[in-house]
Scaffold this motif. Structure first.
Motif, PDB file in Angstrom:
ATOM      1  N   ILE A   1       0.836  -1.204   0.000  1.00  0.00           N
ATOM      2  CA  ILE A   1       0.000   0.000   0.000  1.00  0.00           C
ATOM      3  C   ILE A   1       0.871   1.255   0.000  1.00  0.00           C
ATOM      4  O   ILE A   1       0.587   2.235  -0.699  1.00  0.00           O
ATOM      5  N   THR A   2       1.979   1.208   0.729  1.00  0.00           N
ATOM      6  CA  THR A   2       2.901   2.356   0.748  1.00  0.00           C
ATOM      7  C   THR A   2       3.452   2.607  -0.656  1.00  0.00           C
ATOM      8  O   THR A   2       3.534   3.749  -1.113  1.00  0.00           O
ATOM      9  N   ARG A   3       3.786   1.536  -1.363  1.00  0.00           N
ATOM     10  CA  ARG A   3       4.300   1.692  -2.733  1.00  0.00           C
ATOM     11  C   ARG A   3       3.205   2.261  -3.650  1.00  0.00           C
ATOM     12  O   ARG A   3       3.483   3.053  -4.547  1.00  0.00           O
ATOM     13  N   CYS A   4       1.959   1.875  -3.381  1.00  0.00           N
ATOM     14  CA  CYS A   4       0.850   2.435  -4.170  1.00  0.00           C
ATOM     15  C   CYS A   4       0.717   3.930  -3.900  1.00  0.00           C
ATOM     16  O   CYS A   4       0.601   4.736  -4.831  1.00  0.00           O
ATOM     17  N   ILE A   5       0.771   4.288  -2.638  1.00  0.00           N
ATOM     18  CA  ILE A   5       0.630   5.703  -2.263  1.00  0.00           C
ATOM     19  C   ILE A   5       1.727   6.544  -2.914  1.00  0.00           C
ATOM     20  O   ILE A   5       1.494   7.652  -3.390  1.00  0.00           O
ATOM     21  N   ASP A   6       2.919   5.968  -3.014  1.00  0.00           N
ATOM     22  CA  ASP A   6       4.028   6.679  -3.683  1.00  0.00           C
ATOM     23  C   ASP A   6       3.696   7.005  -5.132  1.00  0.00           C
ATOM     24  O   ASP A   6       4.266   7.926  -5.715  1.00  0.00           O
ATOM     25  N   LYS A   7       2.816   6.263  -5.729  1.00  0.00           N
ATOM     26  CA  LYS A   7       2.478   6.472  -7.148  1.00  0.00           C
ATOM     27  C   LYS A   7       1.192   7.295  -7.318  1.00  0.00           C
ATOM     28  O   LYS A   7       0.708   7.499  -8.421  1.00  0.00           O
ATOM     29  N   MET A   8       0.638   7.732  -6.209  1.00  0.00           N
ATOM     30  CA  MET A   8      -0.613   8.470  -6.289  1.00  0.00           C
ATOM     31  C   MET A   8      -0.413   9.965  -6.119  1.00  0.00           C
ATOM     32  O   MET A   8       0.487  10.404  -5.382  1.00  0.00           O
ATOM     33  N   ALA A   9      -1.278  10.736  -6.762  1.00  0.00           N
ATOM     34  CA  ALA A   9      -1.330  12.185  -6.509  1.00  0.00           C
ATOM     35  C   ALA A   9      -2.353  12.430  -5.396  1.00  0.00           C
ATOM     36  O   ALA A   9      -2.100  13.147  -4.436  1.00  0.00           O
ATOM     37  N   THR A  10      -3.529  11.791  -5.527  1.00  0.00           N
ATOM     38  CA  THR A  10      -4.568  11.930  -4.492  1.00  0.00           C
ATOM     39  C   THR A  10      -5.301  10.603  -4.311  1.00  0.00           C
ATOM     40  O   THR A  10      -5.286   9.748  -5.195  1.00  0.00           O
ATOM     41  N   PHE A  11      -5.962  10.490  -3.129  1.00  0.00           N
ATOM     42  CA  PHE A  11      -6.768   9.309  -2.836  1.00  0.00           C
ATOM     43  C   PHE A  11      -8.063   9.828  -2.232  1.00  0.00           C
ATOM     44  O   PHE A  11      -8.067  10.365  -1.119  1.00  0.00           O
ATOM     45  N   SER A  12      -9.151   9.795  -2.993  1.00  0.00           N
ATOM     46  CA  SER A  12     -10.419  10.318  -2.483  1.00  0.00           C
ATOM     47  C   SER A  12     -10.916   9.403  -1.366  1.00  0.00           C
ATOM     48  O   SER A  12     -10.617   8.205  -1.355  1.00  0.00           O
ATOM     49  N   ASP A  13     -11.619   9.989  -0.411  1.00  0.00           N
ATOM     50  CA  ASP A  13     -12.183   9.165   0.654  1.00  0.00           C
ATOM     51  C   ASP A  13     -12.977   8.021   0.055  1.00  0.00           C
ATOM     52  O   ASP A  13     -13.818   8.247  -0.826  1.00  0.00           O
ATOM     53  N   ALA A  14     -12.712   6.831   0.523  1.00  0.00           N
ATOM     54  CA  ALA A  14     -13.434   5.674   0.001  1.00  0.00           C
ATOM     55  C   ALA A  14     -14.866   5.684   0.517  1.00  0.00           C
ATOM     56  O   ALA A  14     -15.129   6.076   1.661  1.00  0.00           O
ATOM     57  N   GLN A  15     -15.771   5.298  -0.355  1.00  0.00           N
ATOM     58  CA  GLN A  15     -17.173   5.133   0.041  1.00  0.00           C
ATOM     59  C   GLN A  15     -17.316   3.749   0.666  1.00  0.00           C
ATOM     60  O   GLN A  15     -17.007   2.740   0.028  1.00  0.00           O
ATOM     61  N   VAL A  16     -17.757   3.727   1.907  1.00  0.00           N
ATOM     62  CA  VAL A  16     -17.990   2.433   2.563  1.00  0.00           C
ATOM     63  C   VAL A  16     -19.376   1.943   2.177  1.00  0.00           C
ATOM     64  O   VAL A  16     -20.332   2.729   2.115  1.00  0.00           O
ATOM     65  N   THR A  17     -19.488   0.657   1.859  1.00  0.00           N
ATOM     66  CA  THR A  17     -20.815   0.102   1.548  1.00  0.00           C
ATOM     67  C   THR A  17     -21.033  -1.171   2.352  1.00  0.00           C
ATOM     68  O   THR A  17     -20.095  -1.730   2.937  1.00  0.00           O
ATOM     69  N   ARG A  18     -22.296  -1.606   2.321  1.00  0.00           N
ATOM     70  CA  ARG A  18     -22.662  -2.871   2.970  1.00  0.00           C
ATOM     71  C   ARG A  18     -23.251  -3.799   1.898  1.00  0.00           C
ATOM     72  O   ARG A  18     -24.465  -3.803   1.667  1.00  0.00           O
TER      73      ARG A  18
END
Lengths: 96, 96
Positions: B72-89
């Motif tokens: 996940i850290t390596r993914c974050i390194d490749k991201m500009a932004t990460f929108s809040d995830a929508q939680v669902t059921r």
């Protein structure tokens, strides 16, 4: 592949009825690889549907099927709003 | 079940690299029923990930795994932004 992420807001008190139609009558269609119906835990009226289809043409064929159209009409009757679906291009993953 | 719908915006030119990590290293985890990685056809940097887990605790256990954290850290390194995830059921559907 062709994907959709859609948020539907049911009319008050209609979420369970809407959910039942989606689960009972719109899953398992030919060419549909994933069709997941979920509630929004933060909004008692909101339903999220995430879909993956073999391709856009297969999805279009499905929603033009008179029987499917009739089901979708019944769903719309139970909705207050239907946010524009986010179109995606699925590449892979678990559950396809 | 516990679901997430997340939009990630890769840093310029990093979407394919981010996508490869997501597909190669974050799919097929224990308790994960669906993990679909998709591109946004209208945004060359955007990636959509829709997930379904047996339950929230299983997802939490997974993301706390040191090996998964490192990915996940390596993914974050490749991201500009990460929108809040929508939680669902999630309640059911095709592809679970």
């Amino acid at each position: 592949m062709y994907g959709l992420i859609a948020k539907m807001t049911a009319a008050p008190g209609q979420r369970d009825a809407l959910t039942a139609i989606l689960l009972d009558e719109l899953t398992g269609r030919p060419g549909c690889l994933s069709y997941i119906v979920a509630h929004d835990p933060a909004d008692d009226n909101a339903v999220w549907v995430t879909e993956v289809w073999i391709d856009e043409a297969t999805h279009r064929t499905s929603v033009r099927d008179p029987a499917v159209k009739a089901v979708i009409t019944r769903c719309i009757d139970k909705m207050a709003t239907f946010s524009d679906a986010q179109v995606t291009r699925p590449l892979g993953g678990t559950g396809l």
